[in-house]
Design an enzyme around this catalytic site. Structure first.
Site, mmCIF file in Angstrom:
data_model
loop_
_atom_site.group_PDB
_atom_site.id
_atom_site.type_symbol
_atom_site.label_atom_id
_atom_site.label_comp_id
_atom_site.label_asym_id
_atom_site.label_seq_id
_atom_site.Cartn_x
_atom_site.Cartn_y
_atom_site.Cartn_z
ATOM 1 N N THR A 201 0.864 -1.193 0.000
ATOM 2 C CA THR A 201 0.000 0.000 0.000
ATOM 3 C C THR A 201 0.895 1.236 0.000
ATOM 4 O O THR A 201 1.670 1.434 0.934
ATOM 5 C CB THR A 201 -0.889 -0.012 1.254
ATOM 6 O OG1 THR A 201 -1.637 -1.225 1.245
ATOM 7 C CG2 THR A 201 -1.836 1.177 1.269
ATOM 8 N N PHE B 135 -6.023 -6.701 -1.141
ATOM 9 C CA PHE B 135 -7.115 -6.340 -0.227
ATOM 10 C C PHE B 135 -7.328 -7.387 0.862
ATOM 11 O O PHE B 135 -8.380 -7.428 1.485
ATOM 12 C CB PHE B 135 -8.415 -6.144 -1.021
ATOM 13 C CG PHE B 135 -8.291 -5.117 -2.119
ATOM 14 C CD1 PHE B 135 -8.320 -3.757 -1.824
ATOM 15 C CD2 PHE B 135 -8.112 -5.499 -3.442
ATOM 16 C CE1 PHE B 135 -8.184 -2.804 -2.826
ATOM 17 C CE2 PHE B 135 -7.973 -4.559 -4.444
ATOM 18 C CZ PHE B 135 -8.006 -3.203 -4.144
ATOM 19 N N ARG C 26 -7.506 -9.587 4.210
ATOM 20 C CA ARG C 26 -7.694 -9.285 5.632
ATOM 21 C C ARG C 26 -6.885 -10.276 6.445
ATOM 22 O O ARG C 26 -6.898 -11.472 6.120
ATOM 23 C CB ARG C 26 -9.171 -9.442 6.031
ATOM 24 C CG ARG C 26 -10.135 -8.549 5.317
ATOM 25 C CD ARG C 26 -11.533 -9.155 5.334
ATOM 26 N NE ARG C 26 -11.588 -10.438 4.642
ATOM 27 C CZ ARG C 26 -12.586 -11.296 4.718
ATOM 28 N NH1 ARG C 26 -13.625 -11.044 5.484
ATOM 29 N NH2 ARG C 26 -12.561 -12.439 4.047
ATOM 30 N N ASN D 240 -9.658 1.356 2.148
ATOM 31 C CA ASN D 240 -9.393 1.320 3.589
ATOM 32 C C ASN D 240 -9.960 2.561 4.289
ATOM 33 O O ASN D 240 -10.428 2.482 5.425
ATOM 34 C CB ASN D 240 -7.889 1.180 3.852
ATOM 35 C CG ASN D 240 -7.457 -0.282 3.817
ATOM 36 O OD1 ASN D 240 -8.279 -1.160 3.546
ATOM 37 N ND2 ASN D 240 -6.191 -0.544 4.074
ATOM 38 N N PHE E 25 -19.073 -4.206 8.910
ATOM 39 C CA PHE E 25 -18.228 -3.086 9.353
ATOM 40 C C PHE E 25 -19.021 -1.990 10.068
ATOM 41 O O PHE E 25 -18.637 -0.829 10.092
ATOM 42 C CB PHE E 25 -17.382 -2.518 8.196
ATOM 43 C CG PHE E 25 -16.043 -3.222 8.125
ATOM 44 C CD1 PHE E 25 -15.980 -4.560 7.789
ATOM 45 C CD2 PHE E 25 -14.869 -2.563 8.446
ATOM 46 C CE1 PHE E 25 -14.768 -5.239 7.772
ATOM 47 C CE2 PHE E 25 -13.647 -3.230 8.431
ATOM 48 C CZ PHE E 25 -13.603 -4.561 8.091
ATOM 49 N N CYS F 266 -2.897 -1.568 9.256
ATOM 50 C CA CYS F 266 -3.350 -1.019 7.966
ATOM 51 C C CYS F 266 -4.241 0.208 8.108
ATOM 52 O O CYS F 266 -3.835 1.306 7.734
ATOM 53 C CB CYS F 266 -4.077 -2.108 7.181
ATOM 54 S SG CYS F 266 -3.022 -3.532 6.891
ATOM 55 N N ARG G 255 -0.127 -4.562 16.387
ATOM 56 C CA ARG G 255 0.163 -3.197 15.939
ATOM 57 C C ARG G 255 -1.068 -2.307 16.167
ATOM 58 O O ARG G 255 -2.168 -2.653 15.760
ATOM 59 C CB ARG G 255 0.563 -3.200 14.457
ATOM 60 C CG ARG G 255 1.961 -3.756 14.224
ATOM 61 C CD ARG G 255 2.282 -3.827 12.746
ATOM 62 N NE ARG G 255 1.450 -4.800 12.051
ATOM 63 C CZ ARG G 255 1.445 -4.971 10.729
ATOM 64 N NH1 ARG G 255 2.226 -4.231 9.973
ATOM 65 N NH2 ARG G 255 0.684 -5.887 10.165
HETATM 66 C C1 UGA Z 1 -7.832 -4.199 6.449
HETATM 67 C C2 UGA Z 1 -8.863 -4.263 5.294
HETATM 68 O O1 UGA Z 1 -10.091 -4.784 5.777
HETATM 69 C C3 UGA Z 1 -8.335 -5.169 4.166
HETATM 70 O O2 UGA Z 1 -9.258 -5.175 3.081
HETATM 71 C C4 UGA Z 1 -6.983 -4.616 3.706
HETATM 72 O O3 UGA Z 1 -6.436 -5.412 2.668
HETATM 73 C C5 UGA Z 1 -6.031 -4.593 4.890
HETATM 74 O O4 UGA Z 1 -6.574 -3.756 5.927
HETATM 75 C C6 UGA Z 1 -4.730 -4.036 4.407
HETATM 76 O O5 UGA Z 1 -4.672 -2.843 4.074
HETATM 77 O O6 UGA Z 1 -3.762 -4.791 4.229
HETATM 78 P P1 UGA Z 1 -7.194 -5.834 8.454
HETATM 79 O O7 UGA Z 1 -6.260 -4.763 8.920
HETATM 80 O O8 UGA Z 1 -6.735 -7.248 8.413
HETATM 81 O O9 UGA Z 1 -7.712 -5.509 6.967
HETATM 82 O O10 UGA Z 1 -8.442 -5.773 9.439
HETATM 83 P P2 UGA Z 1 -10.012 -5.483 9.353
HETATM 84 O O11 UGA Z 1 -10.741 -6.748 9.329
HETATM 85 O O12 UGA Z 1 -10.303 -4.477 8.311
HETATM 86 O O13 UGA Z 1 -10.225 -4.821 10.792
HETATM 87 C C7 UGA Z 1 -9.570 -3.590 11.115
HETATM 88 C C8 UGA Z 1 -9.959 -3.134 12.483
HETATM 89 O O14 UGA Z 1 -11.293 -2.657 12.478
HETATM 90 C C9 UGA Z 1 -9.893 -4.176 13.583
HETATM 91 O O15 UGA Z 1 -9.278 -3.607 14.723
HETATM 92 C C10 UGA Z 1 -11.342 -4.526 13.851
HETATM 93 O O16 UGA Z 1 -11.564 -4.944 15.166
HETATM 94 C C11 UGA Z 1 -12.005 -3.195 13.573
HETATM 95 N N1 UGA Z 1 -13.438 -3.287 13.208
HETATM 96 C C12 UGA Z 1 -13.803 -3.971 12.097
HETATM 97 C C13 UGA Z 1 -14.395 -2.663 13.991
HETATM 98 O O17 UGA Z 1 -14.076 -2.023 15.009
HETATM 99 N N2 UGA Z 1 -15.714 -2.760 13.637
HETATM 100 C C14 UGA Z 1 -16.103 -3.428 12.529
HETATM 101 O O18 UGA Z 1 -17.336 -3.462 12.256
HETATM 102 C C15 UGA Z 1 -15.145 -4.056 11.744
#
Ligand code: UGA
Length: 437
Positions: free
Chosen positions: A121, A149, A151, A212, A253, A264, A334
């Site tokens: 990214t 993309f 997760r 993101n 989300f 991320c 992180r």
């Molecule tokens: C995120 C994106 O979802 C991916 O599509 C992307 O490829 C990735 O970043 C990246 O840039 O490499 P990720 O960091 O693995 O993926 O995690 P997410 O599942 O997006 O969750 C991110 C944070 O949001 C977590 O701390 C989670 O607990 C929080 N979250 C998620 C909430 O607080 N509420 C929600 O409804 C969903």
């Protein structure tokens, strides 16, 4: 195809293993000898469901190897750049030194017809700069930007069956030929009908940070509604369910709670703001500053909630924090909201014990002053408050009646709105959550 993958972290290790699984010949290259040694033995350096099995089966075919030497990329035709772009210290901007080092390290080995595929990214404009480096070193090699993309926690599935491909390609014959080579790499998923958007380099880079930023905004939106719910006695989970039924909004989300963390979303929205400033369009993204603030306020509010439950002060009070990872199915700490809250409570005088099914080692490296417990039982022994900070299935499935007898005071804080308040209250607990009555 003969493939090299530069960077064997969360993105690169999974990508290398998945490409080998699909039948390609892959060498994963990383500057960390320990990382390369572990992966070469089929051991994943981080927790990612399905990765150890995939590493093992791919290594057994002989199609997957790992190396610390960039020269190992010499026989490959397609070179994926999968290194990290962390936030710079004390700045919003992304640190591009690893991306530049990976591409520079590859340049001497490029041959005519080679394709360099950027997956990291990056701030928009980086790919154009790297494409120039590639063309200077080997005019008949080409760079494509192909953001990732995946997760964490679903990385293998997301890599093998992505929901879309985005190619940023130069509008030239050489660019089109390079895209055709990348089509061969992804032949299986493309054959299964995965949509592909072919565009220019700038759009491809922007797609990733826009996606993101949208996800971060969605989470902060519902967390802002949680603040309104707290002020009015409304319930944010019911609100999310209700608005989520509108297909234009969607329920995913919209889980209110401690907000987003990880390697991320937080750094990507900040790097995006920094880049917008450089481009003279900072106003366009000033809302992301608010998205970031809302997200950070949730952590402070959780400490306040603990204070409320403790009758006004957390000094000397025993608090068990269940969860250290930034989300379940990951050992990544992180910018973890769970650890950030645990550390704030400890700094404010509470006796905090943290547990996590996978992330204790990483958490202890980052916050050596926190106390860690291997099991839930040890963490909650004698606790006056139990905070569920990461929604691991083992925490969501806790039996409130059984746990009641292990704590000193039955106060539970649901940091992820993942527990059933009715069941916990029925078992004698005082249940509190962000954005709920
Ligand atoms: C995120 C994106 O979802 C991916 O599509 C992307 O490829 C990735 O970043 C990246 O840039 O490499 P990720 O960091 O693995 O993926 O995690 P997410 O599942 O997006 O969750 C991110 C944070 O949001 C977590 O701390 C989670 O607990 C929080 N979250 C998620 C909430 O607080 N509420 C929600 O409804 C969903």
């Amino acid at each position: 195809m003969q493939i090299s993958v530069f960077g064997c972290g969360y993105l690169g290790a999974v990508h290398a293993a998945c490409m080998a699984h699909l039948g390609h010949e892959v060498v994963g290259i990383d500057v960390l000898p320990e990382q390369v040694a572990l992966l070469g033995q089929g051991r994943a350096p981080f927790h990612e469901p399905g990765l150890p099995e995939l590493l093992e089966s791919s290594l057994a075919t002989g199609r997957l190897s790992f190396s610390i030497d960039a020269a190992s990329a010499a026989s490959a035709t397609v070179h994926f750049i999968c290194v990290g772009t962390p936030q710079k210290k004390n700045e919003y901007a992304a640190d591009l030194r690893y991306v530049r080092a990976a591409v520079t390290g590859l340049l001497p080995f490029l041959k005519p017809g080679d394709v360099v595929v950027g997956k990291s990214t990056v701030p928009v404009g980086t790919a154009e700069e790297l494409a120039e480096l590639v063309h200077e070193a080997q005019p008949e090699a080409e760079l494509i930007w192909n953001p990732e993309f995946l997760r964490e926690g679903f990385a293998v599935e997301d890599t093998l069956r992505p929901d879309r491909f985005v190619y940023g390609v130069a509008d030239t014959d050489q660019g089109r030929a390079a895209a055709a080579v990348l089509d061969e790499v992804y032949a299986r998923a493309l054959g299964d009908g995965t949509p592909k958007i072919e565009t220019d380099l700038a759009t491809a880079q922007l797609v990733k940070v826009a996606a993101n930023s949208f996800l971060a905004t969605k989470i902060s939106f519902i967390n802002a509604m949680a603040e309104l719910c707290e002020a009015t006695g409304a319930d944010v989970t019911q609100l999310a369910d209700a608005i989520g039924h509108d297909a234009r909004i969607g329920r995913r989300f919209l889980n209110a709670g401690l907000g987003f963390g990880g390697g991320c979303l937080p750094k990507d929205i900040r790097a995006f703001m920094a880049r917008a400033g450089e481009l003279g369009v900072d106003q366009a993204l000033s809302f992301l500053r608010e998205v970031d603030s809302i997200n950070m306020r949730r952590r402070v509010r959780m400490v306040d909630l603990a204070r409320e439950v403790c009758g006004g002060s957390i000094v000397g009070r025993k608090i068990a924090v269940l969860g250290a990872a930034f989300k379940p199915d990951s050992d990544d700490v992180r910018d973890s909201p769970a650890l950030s809250v645990a550390a704030q409570m400890q700094l404010q005088g509470a006796y905090v014990t943290v547990s996590d099914p996978q992330a204790i080692d990483n958490a202890a490296k980052k916050w050596p002053d926190l106390v860690f417990a291997a099991s839930v039982e040890d963490a909650v022994a004698d606790a006056e408050v139990v905070l569920v900070a990461t929604e691991w299935p083992e925490y969501v499935g806790l039996d409130p009646t059984a746990l009641r007898s292990k704590v000193r005071e039955p106060n539970v804080l649901d940091g992820r709105n993942c527990l059933d308040p009715v069941a916990w209250r029925a078992a004698g607990w005082t249940y509190r959550a962000l954005g709920r009555r």
